[in-house]
Design a protein around this motif. Structure first.
Motif, PDB file in Angstrom:
ATOM      1  N   LEU A   1       7.605   7.585   2.975  1.00 40.85           N
ATOM      2  CA  LEU A   1       6.897   6.477   3.625  1.00 40.85           C
ATOM      3  C   LEU A   1       7.803   5.752   4.620  1.00 40.85           C
ATOM      4  O   LEU A   1       7.373   5.383   5.713  1.00 40.85           O
ATOM      5  N   THR A   2       9.069   5.555   4.252  1.00 39.41           N
ATOM      6  CA  THR A   2       9.971   4.852   5.163  1.00 39.41           C
ATOM      7  C   THR A   2      10.190   5.639   6.454  1.00 39.41           C
ATOM      8  O   THR A   2      10.407   5.050   7.514  1.00 39.41           O
ATOM      9  N   GLN A   3      10.125   6.950   6.367  1.00 37.78           N
ATOM     10  CA  GLN A   3      10.428   7.772   7.535  1.00 37.78           C
ATOM     11  C   GLN A   3       9.203   8.047   8.411  1.00 37.78           C
ATOM     12  O   GLN A   3       9.345   8.350   9.602  1.00 37.78           O
ATOM     13  N   THR A   4       8.009   7.929   7.834  1.00 39.23           N
ATOM     14  CA  THR A   4       6.812   8.364   8.564  1.00 39.23           C
ATOM     15  C   THR A   4       5.850   7.241   8.942  1.00 39.23           C
ATOM     16  O   THR A   4       5.104   7.387   9.907  1.00 39.23           O
ATOM     17  N   ARG A   5       5.856   6.130   8.193  1.00 36.81           N
ATOM     18  CA  ARG A   5       4.884   5.071   8.479  1.00 36.81           C
ATOM     19  C   ARG A   5       5.442   4.031   9.431  1.00 36.81           C
ATOM     20  O   ARG A   5       6.571   3.563   9.270  1.00 36.81           O
ATOM     21  N   LYS A   6       4.652   3.666  10.396  1.00 35.16           N
ATOM     22  CA  LYS A   6       5.024   2.608  11.321  1.00 35.16           C
ATOM     23  C   LYS A   6       4.507   1.264  10.801  1.00 35.16           C
ATOM     24  O   LYS A   6       3.544   1.213  10.036  1.00 35.16           O
ATOM     25  N   ASP A   7       5.129   0.194  11.239  1.00 31.64           N
ATOM     26  CA  ASP A   7       4.724  -1.173  10.869  1.00 31.64           C
ATOM     27  C   ASP A   7       4.699  -1.391   9.358  1.00 31.64           C
ATOM     28  O   ASP A   7       3.885  -2.154   8.830  1.00 31.64           O
ATOM     29  N   LEU A   8       5.603  -0.702   8.651  1.00 34.11           N
ATOM     30  CA  LEU A   8       5.690  -0.849   7.201  1.00 34.11           C
ATOM     31  C   LEU A   8       6.559  -2.071   6.879  1.00 34.11           C
ATOM     32  O   LEU A   8       7.682  -2.185   7.351  1.00 34.11           O
ATOM     33  N   THR A   9       6.031  -2.989   6.077  1.00 31.01           N
ATOM     34  CA  THR A   9       6.808  -4.157   5.673  1.00 31.01           C
ATOM     35  C   THR A   9       7.464  -3.900   4.315  1.00 31.01           C
ATOM     36  O   THR A   9       7.116  -2.958   3.602  1.00 31.01           O
ATOM     37  N   GLU A  10       8.404  -4.787   3.969  1.00 32.24           N
ATOM     38  CA  GLU A  10       9.022  -4.689   2.647  1.00 32.24           C
ATOM     39  C   GLU A  10       7.959  -4.735   1.553  1.00 32.24           C
ATOM     40  O   GLU A  10       7.983  -3.951   0.604  1.00 32.24           O
ATOM     41  N   LEU A  11       7.012  -5.654   1.684  1.00 26.54           N
ATOM     42  CA  LEU A  11       5.992  -5.798   0.651  1.00 26.54           C
ATOM     43  C   LEU A  11       5.083  -4.579   0.593  1.00 26.54           C
ATOM     44  O   LEU A  11       4.676  -4.160  -0.494  1.00 26.54           O
ATOM     45  N   ASP A  12       4.762  -3.998   1.756  1.00 19.16           N
ATOM     46  CA  ASP A  12       3.949  -2.777   1.773  1.00 19.16           C
ATOM     47  C   ASP A  12       4.600  -1.687   0.919  1.00 19.16           C
ATOM     48  O   ASP A  12       3.940  -1.027   0.106  1.00 19.16           O
ATOM     49  N   LEU A  13       5.905  -1.502   1.126  1.00 19.47           N
ATOM     50  CA  LEU A  13       6.602  -0.428   0.413  1.00 19.47           C
ATOM     51  C   LEU A  13       6.750  -0.771  -1.068  1.00 19.47           C
ATOM     52  O   LEU A  13       6.578   0.101  -1.934  1.00 19.47           O
ATOM     53  N   SER A  14       7.024  -2.033  -1.372  1.00 19.90           N
ATOM     54  CA  SER A  14       7.123  -2.441  -2.771  1.00 19.90           C
ATOM     55  C   SER A  14       5.797  -2.224  -3.499  1.00 19.90           C
ATOM     56  O   SER A  14       5.764  -1.704  -4.621  1.00 19.90           O
ATOM     57  N   ASP A  15       4.696  -2.596  -2.864  1.00 22.47           N
ATOM     58  CA  ASP A  15       3.373  -2.395  -3.469  1.00 22.47           C
ATOM     59  C   ASP A  15       3.074  -0.905  -3.660  1.00 22.47           C
ATOM     60  O   ASP A  15       2.488  -0.497  -4.670  1.00 22.47           O
ATOM     61  N   ALA A  16       3.487  -0.097  -2.684  1.00 19.11           N
ATOM     62  CA  ALA A  16       3.262   1.348  -2.772  1.00 19.11           C
ATOM     63  C   ALA A  16       4.049   1.942  -3.942  1.00 19.11           C
ATOM     64  O   ALA A  16       3.568   2.856  -4.631  1.00 19.11           O
ATOM     65  N   VAL A  17       5.258   1.421  -4.167  1.00 19.34           N
ATOM     66  CA  VAL A  17       6.083   1.899  -5.282  1.00 19.34           C
ATOM     67  C   VAL A  17       5.402   1.583  -6.615  1.00 19.34           C
ATOM     68  O   VAL A  17       5.287   2.452  -7.489  1.00 19.34           O
ATOM     69  N   GLU A  18       4.920   0.357  -6.779  1.00 16.10           N
ATOM     70  CA  GLU A  18       4.251  -0.002  -8.034  1.00 16.10           C
ATOM     71  C   GLU A  18       2.984   0.832  -8.229  1.00 16.10           C
ATOM     72  O   GLU A  18       2.711   1.319  -9.341  1.00 16.10           O
ATOM     73  N   LYS A  19       2.233   1.017  -7.182  1.00 11.52           N
ATOM     74  CA  LYS A  19       1.010   1.815  -7.280  1.00 11.52           C
ATOM     75  C   LYS A  19       1.332   3.242  -7.697  1.00 11.52           C
ATOM     76  O   LYS A  19       0.622   3.845  -8.524  1.00 11.52           O
ATOM     77  N   GLU A  20       2.424   3.792  -7.158  1.00 11.09           N
ATOM     78  CA  GLU A  20       2.780   5.175  -7.490  1.00 11.09           C
ATOM     79  C   GLU A  20       3.287   5.291  -8.920  1.00 11.09           C
ATOM     80  O   GLU A  20       3.024   6.295  -9.597  1.00 11.09           O
ATOM     81  N   TYR A  21       3.997   4.282  -9.414  1.00 10.98           N
ATOM     82  CA  TYR A  21       4.407   4.310 -10.825  1.00 10.98           C
ATOM     83  C   TYR A  21       3.186   4.393 -11.736  1.00 10.98           C
ATOM     84  O   TYR A  21       3.149   5.168 -12.700  1.00 10.98           O
ATOM     85  N   LEU A  22       2.179   3.590 -11.440  1.00 14.91           N
ATOM     86  CA  LEU A  22       0.964   3.611 -12.257  1.00 14.91           C
ATOM     87  C   LEU A  22       0.264   4.954 -12.142  1.00 14.91           C
ATOM     88  O   LEU A  22      -0.249   5.490 -13.136  1.00 14.91           O
ATOM     89  N   ALA A  23       0.274   5.531 -10.946  1.00 15.61           N
ATOM     90  CA  ALA A  23      -0.334   6.849 -10.743  1.00 15.61           C
ATOM     91  C   ALA A  23       0.409   7.929 -11.517  1.00 15.61           C
ATOM     92  O   ALA A  23      -0.186   8.927 -11.942  1.00 15.61           O
ATOM     93  N   GLN A  24       1.706   7.729 -11.702  1.00 15.68           N
ATOM     94  CA  GLN A  24       2.522   8.695 -12.446  1.00 15.68           C
ATOM     95  C   GLN A  24       2.414   8.506 -13.960  1.00 15.68           C
ATOM     96  O   GLN A  24       3.018   9.261 -14.721  1.00 15.68           O
ATOM     97  N   GLY A  25       1.657   7.486 -14.394  1.00 16.94           N
ATOM     98  CA  GLY A  25       1.433   7.291 -15.825  1.00 16.94           C
ATOM     99  C   GLY A  25       2.189   6.154 -16.465  1.00 16.94           C
ATOM    100  O   GLY A  25       2.150   5.984 -17.691  1.00 16.94           O
ATOM    101  N   ALA A  26       2.868   5.341 -15.663  1.00 13.73           N
ATOM    102  CA  ALA A  26       3.594   4.198 -16.231  1.00 13.73           C
ATOM    103  C   ALA A  26       2.621   3.127 -16.699  1.00 13.73           C
ATOM    104  O   ALA A  26       1.561   2.926 -16.096  1.00 13.73           O
ATOM    105  N   ASN A  27       2.969   2.453 -17.789  1.00 16.31           N
ATOM    106  CA  ASN A  27       2.180   1.309 -18.247  1.00 16.31           C
ATOM    107  C   ASN A  27       2.437   0.081 -17.383  1.00 16.31           C
ATOM    108  O   ASN A  27       1.558  -0.745 -17.182  1.00 16.31           O
ATOM    109  N   GLN A  28       3.669  -0.040 -16.889  1.00 17.69           N
ATOM    110  CA  GLN A  28       4.056  -1.151 -16.035  1.00 17.69           C
ATOM    111  C   GLN A  28       5.444  -0.850 -15.486  1.00 17.69           C
ATOM    112  O   GLN A  28       6.069   0.154 -15.850  1.00 17.69           O
TER     113      GLN A  28
END
Length: 544
Positions: free
Chosen positions: A310-337
């Motif tokens: 995401l850091t290499q391919t997405r334009k106009d990515l903010t810190e919060l955008d990437l942080s939110d994407a990380v949390e969303k992906e953890y949940l997608a991978q099966g994390a409880n939190q």
């Protein structure tokens, strides 16, 4: 708030008040809605207590939080006391307390060990301590943990490896009739019972106090269980805890983890334990736990690799955008939190070691360092922890030098030949020597090289640092991090962290990594690597 606390000091004939970060269970990660310290200074770090005097407020911060504390407190009312490596909170706290002061401390938010050490140190300044049975901050601001309604569940035996009843029997053998072993450390209780709860953000423990007797273990708690723990366990209301203590002639306890108020309940029958039996057992993972960690880090690696793309391919990515994407992906991978609040910092913000408030305004630009420190709790409730620093686009010569130096620090500590006498101090020293020889003297390394990992993302033992706790010997099946970092305010910082474990390979102790996320080729300067380091790097990049 400060004015109100000073009125409280005056009304109660106090000269100073110690305001804590933690709660009655002495947790490391206390929620801000339940954190008295945050209400006073606005500092949001995970550690760092406050001293309120008649003239000034002192916010103490270790090396991870120097920049963050400076940014968050009001400097007109508050001085940030920046603890350096080798300095202790106790010594610096005592220095700020005027001679012949009466100091208020909240009795259930301070450990017995710290209470005794503080009392001894203050005696030299003719000061006295006044224990308070309530938190004065709570008089002016409601302190209350959040509640998402989650119940307590028991993890599968295939993950825990050992049943709660088996753990009970091992400890009960050490007890005599009419003796009780008291444990109020939440990670210990979660481990001992094989139970987890996701009611508190970034914690998989449940709030309870435990008395282990010869025939049964009593769990005092207000939490709701959807499981039985074992035939040797009894669940009782937390309010019954003081009465439960009355039925034991002797109560064995750990002075590092019991709060001072609870100690006063057992004072006449207290016997200090020579060691923390449950903590010592918890530090040595069994084969089932190790296998579970491996699965958890496969999923954690997926999160980090996706974040890099995401850091290499997405334009106009903010810190919060990437942080939110990380949390969303953890949940997608099966994390409880998440296992802790994601640290996501871009550009100059990456020099803030525990930068945990990603901005929706700060965009990730070409040439920026992006520091990502993240982890999750999966079905076993054990923590994962990893850090990668990326460069978006092309790296400068200085960025490459800093990145490669940190990578060298990691590789040399990781590949150190382990003996039965190797300590965390040994590994930390290796990394600091490389930093000292790098020529990067204006970059700081103000934290330890690593820490144990378990139910809590920070577990002790082991400790990988230059402090006294780092001098404990590393043992087979301990799980810990190796996370060197170099930081410079205004420029940025690099941290590269992997969670590892100590195992035997061909009969010899060897460090092995759970994670296999590659280092970023664009950020590496091969000219400052020796031939051995190049070989190590080649193997790492190949996933060996």
């Amino acid at each position: 708030m400060i004015d109100k606390l000073r009125e409280f000091l005056k009304d109660n004939s106090l000269d100073c008040l110690l305001v804590n970060t933690t709660d009655e269970f002495l947790v490391e990660y206390n929620e801000l809605c339940n954190c008295a310290r945050y209400c006073v200074t606005g500092f949001s770090g995970s550690t760092g207590d406050v001293l309120v005097t008649k003239e000034r407020v002192y916010q103490f911060a270790d090396g991870r939080y120097h920049e963050q504390a400076d940014a968050e407190v009001d400097h007109e009312t508050t001085d940030v006391v920046k603890l350096q490596l080798g300095q202790t909170f106790l010594n610096e706290l005592v220095e700020k307390i005027p001679t012949e002061s009466l100091v208020g401390v909240v009795s259930d938010k301070i450990s017995l060990n710290f209470y005794k050490a503080l009392k001894f140190a203050l005696n030299k300044k003719h000061c006295k301590i006044k224990p308070l049975d309530f938190d004065p901050v709570g008089l002016f601001k409601e302190l209350k943990p959040s509640d998402n309604g989650q119940t307590v569940k028991q993890i599968d035996l295939s993950i825990a490896g050992v049943s709660a009843d088996e753990k009970f029997k091992k400890l009960a053998k050490k007890l005599k009739n009419n003796e009780a072993y008291l444990d109020t450390h939440l990670e210990n209780i979660a481990y001992f019972t094989n139970c987890r709860q996701y009611k508190t953000p970034f914690s998989s423990t449940f709030k309870a106090k435990m008395l282990v007797r010869k025939q049964k273990a009593q769990i005092y708690t207000n939490e709701k269980f959807d499981t039985t723990i074992g035939k040797h366990f009894e669940i009782l209301p937390l309010k019954d805890f003081p009465n439960g203590l009355k039925n034991a002639n002797k109560v064995i306890f750990n002075p590092a983890t019991i709060n001072y108020r609870d100690f006063t309940l057992i004072k006449s029958k207290a016997q200090e334990s020579p060691k923390d039996f449950i903590k010592e057992a918890k530090a040595i993972k069994n084969s089932a736990e190790i296998e579970h960690f491996k699965k958890n880090f496969e999923r954690t690696d997926n999160v980090v690799n996706k974040a890099f793309m995401l850091t290499q391919t997405r334009k106009d990515l903010t810190e919060l955008d990437l942080s939110d994407a990380v949390e969303k992906e953890y949940l997608a991978q099966g994390a409880n939190q998440l296992s802790f609040k994601t640290i996501l910092a871009a550009g100059a913000n990456s020099s803030i070691i525990h930068y945990s408030h990603p901005s929706n305004i700060v965009k990730i630009k070409d040439g920026d360092f992006v520091l990502l420190d993240c982890g999750g709790h999966f079905e076993g409730g054990y923590s994962t922890d990893i850090t990668r620093t990326f460069v978006k686009g092309k790296a400068t010569a200085l960025q490459k030098k800093v990145y490669t130096t940190v990578m060298k620090m990691f590789l040399n500590a990781y590949h150190h030949r382990i003996t039965p006498r190797t300590t965390g101090f040994t590994l930390d020293k290796i990394a600091r020597k490389i930093h000292a020889q790098s020529g990067l003297k204006d970059f700081n390394f103000n934290h330890g090289l690593g820490h144990g990992v378990g139910i809590n993302v920070h577990e002790n033992p082991p400790t990988i640092s230059c402090g006294p706790s780092g001098k404990r010997i590393l043992k087979e099946n301990m799980v810990f991090t190796i996370e060197p970092g170099l930081y410079k305010a205004g420029f940025g910082g690099v941290r590269l962290e992997n969670t590892v474990y100590l195992t035997k390979v061909n009969g010899e102790l060897k460090i092995q990594s759970f994670s296999h996320v590659p280092f970023q080729e664009e950020a590496i300067d091969y000219s400052i690597l020796n031939e051995q380091e190049k070989k190590w790097l080649k193997d790492w990049q190949a996933g060996k």
